[in-house]
Every structure is written in C-alpha cells, then in structure tokens.
Design an enzyme around this catalytic site. Structure first.
Site, mmCIF file in Angstrom:
data_model
loop_
_atom_site.group_PDB
_atom_site.id
_atom_site.type_symbol
_atom_site.label_atom_id
_atom_site.label_comp_id
_atom_site.label_asym_id
_atom_site.label_seq_id
_atom_site.Cartn_x
_atom_site.Cartn_y
_atom_site.Cartn_z
ATOM 1 N N TYR A 89 0.848 -1.193 0.000
ATOM 2 C CA TYR A 89 0.000 0.000 0.000
ATOM 3 C C TYR A 89 0.884 1.244 0.000
ATOM 4 O O TYR A 89 1.864 1.316 0.740
ATOM 5 C CB TYR A 89 -0.896 -0.008 1.236
ATOM 6 C CG TYR A 89 -1.690 1.258 1.440
ATOM 7 C CD1 TYR A 89 -2.905 1.449 0.790
ATOM 8 C CD2 TYR A 89 -1.223 2.258 2.285
ATOM 9 C CE1 TYR A 89 -3.628 2.618 0.979
ATOM 10 C CE2 TYR A 89 -1.946 3.428 2.481
ATOM 11 C CZ TYR A 89 -3.144 3.602 1.815
ATOM 12 O OH TYR A 89 -3.857 4.765 1.996
ATOM 13 N N HIS A 90 0.532 2.235 -0.810
ATOM 14 C CA HIS A 90 1.354 3.431 -0.982
ATOM 15 C C HIS A 90 0.850 4.557 -0.089
ATOM 16 O O HIS A 90 -0.257 5.069 -0.267
ATOM 17 C CB HIS A 90 1.299 3.876 -2.442
ATOM 18 C CG HIS A 90 2.438 4.747 -2.866
ATOM 19 N ND1 HIS A 90 2.762 5.921 -2.225
ATOM 20 C CD2 HIS A 90 3.349 4.621 -3.883
ATOM 21 C CE1 HIS A 90 3.810 6.474 -2.817
ATOM 22 N NE2 HIS A 90 4.182 5.695 -3.818
ATOM 23 N N GLY A 91 1.650 4.962 0.884
ATOM 24 C CA GLY A 91 1.295 6.090 1.737
ATOM 25 C C GLY A 91 1.516 7.408 1.026
ATOM 26 O O GLY A 91 2.036 7.459 -0.096
#
Length: 299
Positions: A89-91
């Site tokens: 998941y890309h913050g």
C-alpha cells in the site's frame, strides 16, 4: 500575536518534516557521488561493489526509522529465498517503504528492486541514487529480467494516485492495474503482500479536490503537497506468500492480493476484519498512532 505565532509554527513543522526527508534523500545522492568519484567507480550500480556504501545508507535510514517512528518490521521469514513480487500500500510519502528496504538490506543483505512512477525519473540529480538502490521503471521486460536474476521486485499498484487520493480509510486505489499479476504468472513467482500500520497517520495529503484530481489525471504529476511528520508508530507487516498457481487467472490473483491487503492471509471476511481491527484503527487517527509509541504491549 501569540496565537498567530503558534499557528505559523505548527504549519511550518507540518511541512518542514516532509521537506527534511527530501533534503536527506538529496544529501544521500551527493554522498554517493563523492564515494563514486573518490573510488573511481564505474561498475554497474546494482553490482556488489556498491554494497559497502549501501550498508552505510541503510544504516542511516534505519537509525532515522528507529528514532522518529520506532520502526518495526515483522514477517521477514515470509519472504522467499528466491525471486518474488512484493505488493504494498502506498502512503502519502512512502518513507515506510524506504525503512523496509534499509532493514531488509541490513538483516538479509538483500537488494529489493523497486518499481517507481515515471515522474520519479524526471526528478533532477537522483540518477545515481536510483541506480544504486535498485529503482526501476518497471516495464514487463525489465521486471521479468530482474526476477530471472533472483531479485525481489516490489510494486505499489496504486502508485501516486493512491498516495495523493487515498486517506485515513486506507482505501486501495488500484483501478484496473494487474500487470504485476501477469508478470508473476509469467515468471512463476509468488506474490508477497505488505502493509505498514499508521502510514497515513505519519504523513497525509489534503482532502481531495476536483481541481487537483483533474490536474493529476492530465499531467500525471503530484502537485498536492504532503504534510505531517508526527513521530507515530510504524509497523510493517509482510504477509504469507501467494504461491504460483498455473490454474489461477490474472483477475483471481489480483483479487486474492486485494483481500489480503492488511492481514496478508486469505481467510474469511470475518477473520480479515478482526485482524484489520487489531493492526489498524479505521479511520486512522494521528494521536492514537502517536500514543502507540508508548504502548509496550503491542510488540
């Protein structure tokens, strides 16, 4: 005057920390250039010749991770000895991923190649750093070659869009992206899901506005600035690998990864929800994430 001064100070702090990270990244590249010049290195940036300086870089970022975010990495034993595709998941700022790369290299002496958005390669003055740390453009041929050579290859299917427009609900924004699944099936390698707890509490984006969304969709450039930088607790969880299955379709593989986005096991919806509740407060809360730095029971 006092209220105004405090407000300005708070605003500056929330923007200075992200800018400090950018400064450290460019400083790292400058040190690499000095190292290259002093040692007259012309070797391939991915070669072992660079391992000593990679260790120095990894040590710096690992110290930063420990001090600022009390960083923890769990589930390293789930990584295969050979090649595989790591999906995460890309913050808003993927600083957690940088922490992961650093600790992986220090613990296992493994270099994980990272698929980055095209705009990263437009940033000036980072060519050497990108090469030494294994950042690639991520074409099908490039990924297959890396996997054939035994590397782990990581990708965030949501990419910049997820960074900009996801929020404290931690919604995945993958759209129709399934190229990583096609590559995994073609290379016959497992997919390993990964997620960092509180990544959205450390750094956030302003609420989505139609103007910024249209601007991004037309230019593919991230104009929305991140803010935050509170020293919240970060824990990265690496889940059980999804093994290669010649009978599974690309769509089924993508769906399987999506279902395991937080817990990284593929059980019933009830079990996943229970584990999401255990690992992540939904919606996210900055102050609770900050207090977790002092919660010794959650090791």
């Amino acid at each position: 005057v006092i209220i105004g001064s405090l407000t300005i100070s708070a605003i500056l702090v929330f923007f200075i920390v992200p800018l400090t990270i950018v400064f450290f990244i460019y400083l790292t590249n400058i040190l690499l250039l000095i190292y290259q010049r002093n040692n007259e290195l012309k070797a391939d940036p991915l070669s072992d010749v660079w391992n000593s300086v990679r260790k120095t870089i990894a040590s710096f970022w690992d110290i930063y991770a420990r001090i600022w975010h009390g960083y923890e990495l769990h589930g390293v034993e789930n990584l295969p000895e050979g090649p595989g595709i790591l999906v995460y998941y890309h913050g808003a700022i993927p600083i957690d991923y940088l922490y992961f790369l650093s600790r992986l290299f220090l613990w296992k002496k493994r270099l994980c190649l990272s698929v980055a958005d095209h705009f990263v390669f437009r940033l000036p003055g980072l060519k050497l750093l990108l090469g030494v740390t294994g950042v690639i453009r991520g074409s099908r041929e490039e990924c297959l070659a890396a996997l054939k050579n035994g590397y782990l290859v990581s990708i965030s299917p949501g990419g910049v869009r997820e960074a900009l427009f996801s929020d404290e609900s931690y919604q995945l924004m993958w759209g129709n992206r399934k190229g990583f699944a096609q590559v995994a099936l073609e290379a016959k390698v497992p997919i390993i899901p990964m997620y960092t707890q509180n990544v959205r509490e450390g750094y956030r984006m302003f609420k989505e506005r139609r103007f910024f969304r249209q601007l991004y969709e037309s230019t593919r450039l991230p104009f929305t600035p991140p803010y935050g930088g509170l020293p919240v607790k970060f824990r990265t969880y690496i889940g059980k690998p999804i093994p290669y299955d010649p009978n599974i379709t690309t769509e089924e593989l993508v769906e399987k990864v999506c279902k395991g986005k937080f817990l990284f096991s593929f059980q019933t919806k009830t079990a996943v929800q229970a584990l999401i509740s255990k690992h992540q407060t939904i919606p996210g809360n900055m102050w609770k994430a900050l207090l977790e730095r002092f919660d010794k029971r959650r090791k």
